[in-house]
Enzyme design. Structure first.
Site, PDB file in Angstrom:
ATOM      1  N   GLY A   1       0.807  -1.210   0.000  1.00  0.00           N
ATOM      2  CA  GLY A   1       0.000   0.000   0.000  1.00  0.00           C
ATOM      3  C   GLY A   1       0.840   1.260   0.000  1.00  0.00           C
ATOM      4  O   GLY A   1       2.074   1.225   0.073  1.00  0.00           O
TER       5      GLY A   1
ATOM      6  N   GLU B   1      -1.195 -10.693   3.509  1.00  0.00           N
ATOM      7  CA  GLU B   1      -0.937  -9.829   4.660  1.00  0.00           C
ATOM      8  C   GLU B   1      -1.287 -10.539   5.961  1.00  0.00           C
ATOM      9  O   GLU B   1      -0.562 -10.451   6.947  1.00  0.00           O
ATOM     10  CB  GLU B   1      -1.731  -8.529   4.531  1.00  0.00           C
ATOM     11  CG  GLU B   1      -1.167  -7.558   3.511  1.00  0.00           C
ATOM     12  CD  GLU B   1      -2.016  -6.321   3.326  1.00  0.00           C
ATOM     13  OE1 GLU B   1      -1.479  -5.320   2.815  1.00  0.00           O
ATOM     14  OE2 GLU B   1      -3.201  -6.345   3.689  1.00  0.00           O
TER      15      GLU B   1
END
EC number: 5.3.1.6
Length: 224
Positions: free
Chosen positions: A27, A104
């Site tokens: 991100g 993640e």
């Protein structure tokens, strides 16, 4: 104006020590952590192994000269630094806005310490304003959409920039649940993970050890 994402990314890089195996998040905020970590490797001769959580992060880490391994090539991780889309006072959060929630969460589950980094907008009193991502296999996704509609979860199938279904690194779809408020996150997490066709959801509960947040042009560390 202070770049809050860069500020917290650089602060998080200070926690990395020589010899560590480090989970590299995905991100726009984690991007700055990877850059800062690469700078420390270059300037200090730091020797670390990075475990990326997405193809995009793997490519960035390689470009920056960071040695990387997959999650299956390491026994465990010393620390993972990642962004978060929302977090509350209990350091529970929503992740998956970047589409990498599956890996993640796998990386997080195999890390001894987890640090989230965020700008000041990510701190909330109650989770839910950010749409909750649910990663699903492609076949049966319409059935799950109907189920979520019937439950009043206001689902939408995530689309890419061309208007086609967004496809994750592992060839799945993402259904975003527009819940506004999540009153019982643990109950919802339990419901979602037991639905046939759901691969993973974006509720990250009781995982983060600390959050580094930008506030008043400085990095503040929040712990449980």
């Amino acid at each position: 104006m202070t770049n809050e994402k860069q500020l917290v990314g650089e602060k998080a890089a200070e926690f990395i020590q020589d010899g560590m195996t480090v989970g590299l998040g995905t991100g726009s905020t984690a991007y700055y952590f990877v850059l800062a970590l690469a700078e420390r490797i270059k300037n200090e001769g730091l020797k670390i192994v990075g475990v990326p959580t997405s193809i995009a992060t793997a490519e960035l880490a390689q470009e920056q000269g960071i040695t990387i391994r997959s999650i299956d090539e390491v026994e465990q991780l010393d620390i993972t630094v990642d962004g978060t889309d929302e977090f509350d006072d209990d350091l529970n959060g929503i992740k998956g806005g970047g589409g990498a929630l599956l890996i993640e969460k796998i990386v997080a589950n195999n890390s001894q310490e987890i640090i989230w980094i965020a700008d000041h907008t990510k701190k909330v009193d109650q989770l839910g304003a950010f749409p909750l991502p649910v990663e699903v296999i492609t076949e049966g996704s319409q059935q799950l959409l109907r189920y979520f509609e019937e439950k009043g979860y206001h689902p939408t199938l995530r689309l890419d920039s061309e208007g086609n279904p967004y496809v994750t690194d592992h060839k799945h779809y993402i259904i975003d649940l527009h819940l506004e408020k999540i009153t019982h996150p643990y109950d919802l997490a339990e419901e979602l993970i037991h639905l046939v066709g759901v691969v993973e959801h974006g509720l990250f509960l009781n995982r983060a050890n600390k959050v580094i947040i930008a506030e008043d042009d400085a990095a503040q560390i929040i712990t449980k």
